[in-house]
Design a protein around this motif. Structure first.
Motif, PDB file in Angstrom:
ATOM      1  N   GLN A 131       0.814  -1.217   0.000  1.00 15.80           N
ATOM      2  CA  GLN A 131       0.000   0.000   0.000  1.00 15.80           C
ATOM      3  C   GLN A 131       0.848   1.266   0.000  1.00 15.80           C
ATOM      4  N   THR A 132       2.113   1.158   0.372  1.00 14.51           N
ATOM      5  CA  THR A 132       2.993   2.327   0.365  1.00 14.51           C
ATOM      6  C   THR A 132       3.946   2.307  -0.833  1.00 14.51           C
ATOM      7  N   LYS A 133       3.722   1.384  -1.744  1.00 17.43           N
ATOM      8  CA  LYS A 133       4.581   1.274  -2.927  1.00 17.43           C
ATOM      9  C   LYS A 133       4.587   2.596  -3.688  1.00 17.43           C
ATOM     10  N   GLY A 134       5.754   3.014  -4.099  1.00 15.78           N
ATOM     11  CA  GLY A 134       5.889   4.256  -4.841  1.00 15.78           C
ATOM     12  C   GLY A 134       6.088   5.476  -3.959  1.00 15.78           C
ATOM     13  N   MET A 135       5.982   5.313  -2.665  1.00 16.01           N
ATOM     14  CA  MET A 135       6.163   6.416  -1.734  1.00 16.01           C
ATOM     15  C   MET A 135       7.665   6.699  -1.588  1.00 16.01           C
ATOM     16  N   THR A 136       8.029   7.957  -1.628  1.00 18.76           N
ATOM     17  CA  THR A 136       9.434   8.310  -1.450  1.00 18.76           C
ATOM     18  C   THR A 136       9.819   8.238   0.022  1.00 18.76           C
ATOM     19  N   THR A 137      11.103   8.239   0.281  1.00 17.41           N
ATOM     20  CA  THR A 137      11.598   8.241   1.662  1.00 17.41           C
ATOM     21  C   THR A 137      11.052   9.452   2.409  1.00 17.41           C
ATOM     22  N   ARG A 138      11.104  10.601   1.767  1.00 13.72           N
ATOM     23  CA  ARG A 138      10.614  11.833   2.394  1.00 13.72           C
ATOM     24  C   ARG A 138       9.115  11.730   2.714  1.00 13.72           C
ATOM     25  N   GLU A 139       8.325  11.258   1.745  1.00 11.67           N
ATOM     26  CA  GLU A 139       6.885  11.103   1.973  1.00 11.67           C
ATOM     27  C   GLU A 139       6.613  10.136   3.121  1.00 11.67           C
ATOM     28  N   ALA A 140       7.361   9.048   3.173  1.00 13.23           N
ATOM     29  CA  ALA A 140       7.160   8.058   4.229  1.00 13.23           C
ATOM     30  C   ALA A 140       7.496   8.639   5.600  1.00 13.23           C
ATOM     31  N   LYS A 141       8.554   9.411   5.677  1.00 18.35           N
ATOM     32  CA  LYS A 141       8.902  10.050   6.957  1.00 18.35           C
ATOM     33  C   LYS A 141       7.800  11.012   7.388  1.00 18.35           C
ATOM     34  N   LEU A 142       7.314  11.809   6.457  1.00 16.71           N
ATOM     35  CA  LEU A 142       6.233  12.745   6.780  1.00 16.71           C
ATOM     36  C   LEU A 142       4.967  12.011   7.221  1.00 16.71           C
ATOM     37  N   LYS A 143       4.623  10.936   6.524  1.00 10.87           N
ATOM     38  CA  LYS A 143       3.440  10.143   6.890  1.00 10.87           C
ATOM     39  C   LYS A 143       3.616   9.483   8.258  1.00 10.87           C
ATOM     40  N   TYR A 144       4.822   8.994   8.532  1.00 12.11           N
ATOM     41  CA  TYR A 144       5.106   8.374   9.834  1.00 12.11           C
ATOM     42  C   TYR A 144       4.903   9.407  10.944  1.00 12.11           C
ATOM     43  N   ILE A 145       5.496  10.568  10.774  1.00 11.78           N
ATOM     44  CA  ILE A 145       5.373  11.636  11.774  1.00 11.78           C
ATOM     45  C   ILE A 145       3.914  12.016  11.962  1.00 11.78           C
ATOM     46  N   GLU A 146       3.196  12.164  10.865  1.00 15.97           N
ATOM     47  CA  GLU A 146       1.775  12.511  10.925  1.00 15.97           C
ATOM     48  C   GLU A 146       0.975  11.430  11.662  1.00 15.97           C
ATOM     49  N   ALA A 147       1.245  10.171  11.368  1.00 11.56           N
ATOM     50  CA  ALA A 147       0.527   9.065  12.014  1.00 11.56           C
ATOM     51  C   ALA A 147       0.806   9.029  13.516  1.00 11.56           C
ATOM     52  N   VAL A 148       2.060   9.256  13.898  1.00 16.69           N
ATOM     53  CA  VAL A 148       2.431   9.265  15.323  1.00 16.69           C
ATOM     54  C   VAL A 148       1.728  10.423  16.030  1.00 16.69           C
ATOM     55  N   ASN A 149       1.812  11.601  15.439  1.00 16.06           N
ATOM     56  CA  ASN A 149       1.176  12.773  16.056  1.00 16.06           C
ATOM     57  C   ASN A 149      -0.324  12.589  16.182  1.00 16.06           C
ATOM     58  N   THR A 150      -0.949  12.044  15.161  1.00 17.75           N
ATOM     59  CA  THR A 150      -2.389  11.804  15.192  1.00 17.75           C
ATOM     60  C   THR A 150      -2.748  10.775  16.269  1.00 17.75           C
ATOM     61  N   TYR A 151      -1.975   9.702  16.345  1.00 16.92           N
ATOM     62  CA  TYR A 151      -2.247   8.669  17.334  1.00 16.92           C
ATOM     63  C   TYR A 151      -2.183   9.246  18.744  1.00 16.92           C
ATOM     64  N   PHE A 152      -1.116   9.963  19.058  1.00 11.51           N
ATOM     65  CA  PHE A 152      -0.952  10.496  20.409  1.00 11.51           C
ATOM     66  C   PHE A 152      -1.935  11.643  20.692  1.00 11.51           C
ATOM     67  N   LEU A 153      -2.323  12.381  19.681  1.00 10.95           N
ATOM     68  CA  LEU A 153      -3.292  13.455  19.860  1.00 10.95           C
ATOM     69  C   LEU A 153      -4.639  12.896  20.306  1.00 10.95           C
ATOM     70  N   TYR A 154      -5.069  11.811  19.670  1.00 11.98           N
ATOM     71  CA  TYR A 154      -6.368  11.223  19.988  1.00 11.98           C
ATOM     72  C   TYR A 154      -6.339  10.294  21.190  1.00 11.98           C
ATOM     73  N   ARG A 155      -5.166   9.998  21.718  1.00 12.82           N
ATOM     74  CA  ARG A 155      -5.049   9.121  22.891  1.00 12.82           C
ATOM     75  C   ARG A 155      -5.012   9.917  24.190  1.00 12.82           C
ATOM     76  N   LYS A 156      -4.950  11.218  24.114  1.00 15.68           N
ATOM     77  CA  LYS A 156      -4.889  12.056  25.339  1.00 15.68           C
ATOM     78  C   LYS A 156      -6.213  12.120  26.022  1.00 15.68           C
TER      79      LYS A 156
END
Length: 88
Positions: A63-88
């Motif tokens: 599902q992440t095929k074709g994603m660049t390293t930069r895009e993947a890092k940004l998506k990872y950061i976004e996913a982490v921030n979203t997860y912790f934001l909604y877990r508070k």
């Protein structure tokens, strides 16, 4: 965000996930797994003794095929921030 800032933010996000003590939902783990593998240029599934887990990992990477390293890092950061934001 320049490359150095991105790398710093990515490392911080990875560290926050590694330090988290409570279990993560499976869908979150698979998404983070795929983004991390793409971000670190290691897009080969980590072997598992359970075929079903291996299949889910392979699908997450697909599902992440074709994603660049930069895009993947940004998506990872976004996913982490979203997860912790909604877990508070």
């Amino acid at each position: 965000m320049n490359d150095k800032e991105l790398d710093t933010a990515f490392k911080k996000a990875v560290d926050s996930i590694n330090a988290h003590q409570k279990p993560f939902p499976a869908d979150v783990l698979l998404r983070l797994y795929a983004y991390y593998k793409r971000a670190t240029s290691d897009a080969h599934p980590t072997p598992s003794s359970k075929p079903l887990i291996s299949a889910f990992k392979t699908n997450a990477l697909f599902q992440t095929k074709g994603m660049t390293t930069r895009e993947a890092k940004l998506k990872y950061i976004e996913a982490v921030n979203t997860y912790f934001l909604y877990r508070k």
